[in-house]
Motif scaffolding. Structure first.
Motif, short mmCIF file in Angstrom:
data_model
loop_
_atom_site.label_atom_id
_atom_site.label_comp_id
_atom_site.label_asym_id
_atom_site.label_seq_id
_atom_site.Cartn_x
_atom_site.Cartn_y
_atom_site.Cartn_z
N SER A 1 5.81 -5.00 9.25
CA SER A 1 6.41 -5.57 10.30
C SER A 1 7.84 -5.58 9.98
CB SER A 1 5.82 -7.10 10.25
OG SER A 1 6.01 -7.84 9.23
N ALA A 2 8.45 -6.17 11.07
CA ALA A 2 9.96 -6.49 10.68
C ALA A 2 9.87 -7.89 9.89
CB ALA A 2 10.54 -6.97 12.17
N TRP B 1 7.22 -10.37 4.98
CA TRP B 1 6.77 -9.26 5.78
C TRP B 1 5.28 -9.05 5.79
CZ3 TRP B 1 11.10 -5.68 6.79
CH2 TRP B 1 12.08 -6.20 6.09
N ASP C 1 15.47 -3.85 6.44
CA ASP C 1 14.97 -4.09 8.06
C ASP C 1 16.10 -3.36 8.81
OD1 ASP C 1 13.48 -4.65 10.04
OD2 ASP C 1 13.51 -6.83 9.99
N PHE C 2 15.43 -2.83 10.06
CA PHE C 2 16.31 -2.01 11.05
C PHE C 2 17.15 -3.06 11.50
CE2 PHE C 2 16.62 -0.71 15.40
CZ PHE C 2 17.33 0.80 15.01
N ASP C 3 18.73 -2.59 11.51
CA ASP C 3 19.48 -3.66 12.28
C ASP C 3 19.88 -3.05 13.86
OD1 ASP C 3 21.81 -5.09 12.76
OD2 ASP C 3 22.77 -4.75 10.80
N GLN C 4 19.12 -3.86 14.50
CA GLN C 4 19.34 -3.58 15.74
C GLN C 4 20.89 -3.82 16.49
OE1 GLN C 4 16.28 -5.79 17.98
NE2 GLN C 4 14.79 -4.31 17.28
N ARG D 1 17.10 4.52 10.95
CA ARG D 1 16.60 4.71 9.67
C ARG D 1 17.18 5.82 8.73
NH1 ARG D 1 10.21 3.36 11.10
NH2 ARG D 1 10.46 1.21 11.83
N PHE E 1 14.69 2.70 5.60
CA PHE E 1 13.86 1.32 5.55
C PHE E 1 13.35 0.77 4.21
CE2 PHE E 1 9.52 -0.72 6.20
CZ PHE E 1 10.17 -1.80 6.92
N PHE F 1 10.87 -11.25 8.64
CA PHE F 1 11.27 -12.63 9.51
C PHE F 1 11.58 -13.89 8.48
CE2 PHE F 1 6.60 -12.51 9.14
CZ PHE F 1 6.33 -13.46 8.70
N HIS G 1 12.26 -15.12 3.21
CA HIS G 1 11.96 -14.03 4.25
C HIS G 1 10.47 -13.72 3.88
CE1 HIS G 1 15.90 -14.18 5.66
NE2 HIS G 1 15.74 -13.16 6.66
#
Length: 388
Positions: A90-91, A78, A23-26, A32, A37, A93, A76
């Motif tokens: 999706s991200a 997706w 997942d993209f680490d904000q 990416r 990803f 969760f 988790h």
């Protein structure tokens, strides 16, 4: 697993090592490109291949514009949206700490209409036919007794015309691409089945659909072109390209579904009766050369030249054609995979990216004739040379 009845595919893996996504680490603000990803490990690729295969099976056994999947790894999850241009993921969760996210999705999905779940409303089982009519269609199309029939609804002016035929004969091997299908169908005229030819494919939205090509050809009264009955499906396009970000390096194609019916069912070029008929058929296909000063076919091959009942040649499959008098789609010409390898001109094979011109189409006709002669006529040349 019966994928023909699957509305939503869900895959559960116990180990997070099977997770194919990063997942993209904000928080770290990583792009990416520095933190891809999609993971590139053996076990992650196996999982990605598995869920992709499920989607392929679902698309083949049903008639879908798009489909959803849920993938769960440990705690988790997706969500994935599949279509013929790409997959939107999706991200990730945590469905344990945020159970409402997964429950809300499943609740909403269960209340969607079939169309909103991705089903094509213009294709359905032919359940409205009498046994007598079904038997006549089977006889007309040379189908085995008991073969299930489908109803194909195709736009014709301001209404939909229904055609009846079997399931598409060849399974799709990949979601990405044109997914071209062809099948003989019947048009019921006063209860009497009349044979026709149905074709369906996903094409670039920026390029004319084959229906528009046939309409344009009809203006010039071009000989040896299959007559168009009706075609095209409105409001059927991929939308993934709307979600692509400028920093993404991989382009996502904008595709539209095209379906057309031709009032013509011919024989394959290799079914010629004699060399005279073979050369005549190829010559007839080349008769369209008078319009090639305005249009390039881009895919002259043995599969695109047919023989009608009178031994005449018919040139079909115009979905890769480009009109030289319409510059609006020239910028996407290089995105098309033009031609069938065995029949592409020598220049285009030696110089990938070379602009396809009229001479390349004409050379392809010569390769078609030479390949057919060497492959299907007696020759002193060895079989290994001919088939190679």
């Amino acid at each position: 697993t019966d994928f023909s009845a699957a509305e939503l595919c869900m895959e559960l893996k116990v180990s997070v090592l099977c997770d194919p996504f990063n997942d993209f680490d904000q928080k770290k603000n990583k792009s990416r490109f520095s933190d891809p990803f999609k993971k590139d490990t053996v076990i992650a690729n196996d999982t990605w291949g598995q869920i992709t295969l499920y989607a392929v099976r679902q698309f083949y056994s049903q008639y879908l514009f798009f489909a959803f999947s849920v993938i769960i790894f440990d705690d988790h999850a997706w969500l994935v949206l599949w279509n013929c241009s790409s997959a939107i993921v999706s991200a990730g969760f945590n469905y344990v700490d945020n159970a409402n996210l997964l429950v809300d999705f499943l609740w909403r999905f269960s209340h969607l209409s079939p169309v909103d779940r991705g089903h094509d409303p213009t294709m359905s089982p032919a359940s409205n036919l009498s046994e007598e009519t079904v038997q006549k269609i089977h006889e007309t199309l040379n189908l085995k007794a008991g073969t299930a029939l489908l109803k194909f609804d195709v736009p014709q002016k301001d209404w939909y015309k229904s055609f009846y035929g079997p399931h598409f004969p060849h399974p799709i091997c990949s979601l990405i691409g044109q997914s071209t299908h062809t099948v003989p169908v019947c048009d019921l005229v006063e209860g009497r089945p009349c044979k026709a030819f149905l074709k369906e494919y996903w094409g670039l939205a920026a390029v004319w659909g084959e229906v528009e090509v046939y309409k344009h050809l009809a203006k010039y009264d071009i000989p040896h072109i299959a007559p168009l009955m009706c075609g095209d499906i409105p409001h059927s396009e991929t939308r993934t390209h709307n979600h692509v970000k400028p920093e993404d390096s991989s382009p996502v194609m904008h595709l539209c579904l095209h379906r057309l019916v031709l009032d013509f069912v011919g024989h394959h070029l290799t079914k010629f009766k004699c060399t005279k008929e073979l050369t005549q058929v190829v010559l007839h296909a080349m008769k369209g050369q008078q319009v090639f000063f305005l249009i390039l076919h881009h895919d002259i091959s043995i599969n695109n030249i047919c023989i009608d009942k009178d031994g005449n040649g018919i040139l079909i499959d115009w979905e890769l054609a480009l009109f030289l008098d319409d510059k609006s789609h020239v910028n996407v010409a290089d995105m098309l995979e033009k031609g069938t390898w065995q029949f592409i001109s020598a220049v285009l094979l030696m110089k990938p990216g070379q602009l396809h011109v009229l001479e390349d189409d004409i050379e392809s006709f010569m390769h078609v004739l030479g390949w057919t002669v060497l492959s299907y006529l007696p020759s002193l040349i060895g079989d290994d040379v001919c088939t190679g």
